[in-house]
Enzyme design. Structure first.
Site, PDB file in Angstrom:
ATOM      1  N   CYS A 140      -0.583  14.084  -1.906  1.00  0.00           N
ATOM      2  CA  CYS A 140      -2.431  13.866  -1.980  1.00  0.00           C
ATOM      3  C   CYS A 140      -2.758  13.813  -0.555  1.00  0.00           C
ATOM      4  CB  CYS A 140      -2.583  12.724  -2.736  1.00  0.00           C
ATOM      5  SG  CYS A 140      -2.088  11.115  -2.017  1.00  0.00           S
ATOM      6  N   GLU A 165      -2.351  23.662   2.112  1.00  0.00           N
ATOM      7  CA  GLU A 165      -1.977  22.328   2.023  1.00  0.00           C
ATOM      8  C   GLU A 165      -0.438  22.217   2.252  1.00  0.00           C
ATOM      9  OE1 GLU A 165      -5.617  22.328  -0.507  1.00  0.00           O
ATOM     10  OE2 GLU A 165      -3.801  23.460  -0.530  1.00  0.00           O
ATOM     11  N   ASP A 253      -7.069   2.340  -4.003  1.00  0.00           N
ATOM     12  CA  ASP A 253      -6.059   1.867  -5.004  1.00  0.00           C
ATOM     13  C   ASP A 253      -6.226   2.357  -6.350  1.00  0.00           C
ATOM     14  OD1 ASP A 253      -4.383   0.224  -6.286  1.00  0.00           O
ATOM     15  OD2 ASP A 253      -5.379  -1.660  -6.173  1.00  0.00           O
ATOM     16  N   ASP A 278      -3.238  -2.375   0.163  1.00  0.00           N
ATOM     17  CA  ASP A 278      -3.023  -1.925  -1.144  1.00  0.00           C
ATOM     18  C   ASP A 278      -3.281  -0.481  -1.380  1.00  0.00           C
ATOM     19  OD1 ASP A 278      -1.921  -4.431  -1.775  1.00  0.00           O
ATOM     20  OD2 ASP A 278      -3.981  -5.184  -2.415  1.00  0.00           O
ATOM     21  N   HIS A 281      -3.472   6.038  -2.823  1.00  0.00           N
ATOM     22  CA  HIS A 281      -3.962   7.414  -3.270  1.00  0.00           C
ATOM     23  C   HIS A 281      -5.253   8.180  -2.298  1.00  0.00           C
ATOM     24  CE1 HIS A 281      -3.944  10.987  -5.570  1.00  0.00           C
ATOM     25  NE2 HIS A 281      -5.189  10.813  -6.032  1.00  0.00           N
ATOM     26  N   ASN A 312     -10.130  15.015  -6.686  1.00  0.00           N
ATOM     27  CA  ASN A 312      -9.079  14.575  -6.891  1.00  0.00           C
ATOM     28  C   ASN A 312      -8.168  15.853  -6.591  1.00  0.00           C
ATOM     29  OD1 ASN A 312      -6.815  13.130  -6.937  1.00  0.00           O
ATOM     30  ND2 ASN A 312      -7.077  11.896  -8.870  1.00  0.00           N
TER      31      ASN A 312
END
Length: 348
Positions: A140, A165, A253, A278, A281, A312
């Site tokens: 990610c 990527e 988180d 925490d 992502h 995402n």
């Protein structure tokens, strides 16, 4: 007495039949899930996964039956995983090492704020490439970087080019400093690598394969950056940065089952954290808005009817065609805790 017994037995069987018709056929849904996501298990694993799937279906149904929730849960590629398995496979542990090419923290003054519109969607401005699926690769960090750079380059050159990527995953591979390819990495270290490397190549030159491979065959850099800025973690500054600079990298988180099974609507979860340590992502903020997901009384559990539009890297089967609409106004899940944008973006 016998007639009365028969009457109640018939009545019981009638209600049992009606009740069974109201229950979802979980085996039918399970088979559809396996077909859609190409799942094949041995008999022992099948039994285990089906039990987990049923547990997740119960969570989905319970959540969706509560009218106070402003978002829905649904079946996606994570529906046969426990929450612990999901966290282990798809999230990472935050690393707070020094940022090499970080410019100053960006603070926007009142003059900038006056120019910011009430809503913004950079997808409509040609700054966002289509949703991708990183698959089993915990990459990610690379997807968030590339999406931000693609938008920055498009803003500067009016050319939206799909970048690679996979080049970052393969070539910025230094496990000793936390750059572990498909086993997690740092967004700012990835941007450091792009600057040191003189740029990043296109997806066409270096296609995505979804696992860590040997670095090579890049075909030469296509675009580059000269630095990156952290945006001060206020809503006004982040809105202005989106308007002035383009897409922003963010890290949240995402550990809760509600994030795992998010399907659509305005996401708010009081069980996630905004603490830097925490965050687990990385994604890309590409806009903001309000009102779309709330009713006139705003009786949802979110403290706001405003949202961030967040891209995402879990494919279009996650969320709203690959996007999650995160609650705006409370730094929910730490979406404002660390946001960055690349600077000096250009084509090579």
């Amino acid at each position: 007495m016998k007639k009365l017994f028969v009457f109640f037995l018939v009545l019981f069987l009638f209600f049992l039949t009606v009740s069974s018709k109201k229950q979802p056929n979980t085996e039918f849904v399970w088979n559809k899930f396996k077909k859609k996501f190409n799942r094949n298990y041995d008999p022992l694993e099948e039994s285990k996964r089906f039990a987990i799937f049923q547990d997740n279906l119960r969570l989905i149904k319970k959540h969706n039956n509560n009218p106070s929730h402003g978002f829905k849960l649904g079946i996606n590629q994570f529906a046969d995983l426990t929450n612990e398995e999901y966290q282990k496979k798809y999230l990472f542990k935050y690393n707070s090492d020094e940022k090499k090419y970080l410019k100053q923290e960006k603070v926007y003054d009142q003059k900038n704020l006056k120019n910011v519109p009430d809503s913004l969607d950079l997808r409509q401005d040609g700054m966002v490439t289509p949703i991708q699926d990183m698959g089993q690769c915990e990459g990610c960090w690379s997807f968030a970087i590339i999406a931000a750079i693609e938008g920055c380059v498009a803003k500067e050159t009016d050319q939206l080019i799909k970048l690679s990527e996979q080049e970052l995953i393969d070539c910025d591979y230094y496990p000793i400093i936390g750059q572990k390819g498909c086993n997690s990495g740092s967004t700012f270290k990835g941007m450091d690598w792009i600057i040191d490397n003189g740029g990043v190549t296109s997806l066409e030159n270096y296609p995505y394969v979804g696992y860590t491979n040997n670095c090579g065959g890049t075909g030469g850099s296509v675009s580059t950056i000269t630095g990156y800025h952290q945006v001060i973690n206020t809503e006004d500054s982040v809105k202005t940065a989106l308007f002035d600079e383009g897409p922003l990298l963010c890290t949240v988180d995402a550990h809760t089952y509600k994030f795992q099974l998010y399907k659509g609507g305005l996401f708010y979860d009081s069980n996630c954290s905004a603490k830097k340590s925490d965050l687990n992502h990385s994604m890309t903020i590409v806009g903001y808005g309000s009102d779309t997901f709330s009713n006139s009384d705003n009786d949802y559990d979110s403290p706001s009817d405003k949202y961030w539009i967040v891209k995402n890297s879990w494919g279009t089967t996650f969320g709203d065609d690959g996007y999650i609409y995160m609650s705006r106004g409370s730094n929910n899940c730490g979406i404002l805790t660390e946001t960055y944008y690349p600077s000096g973006c250009s084509l090579v």
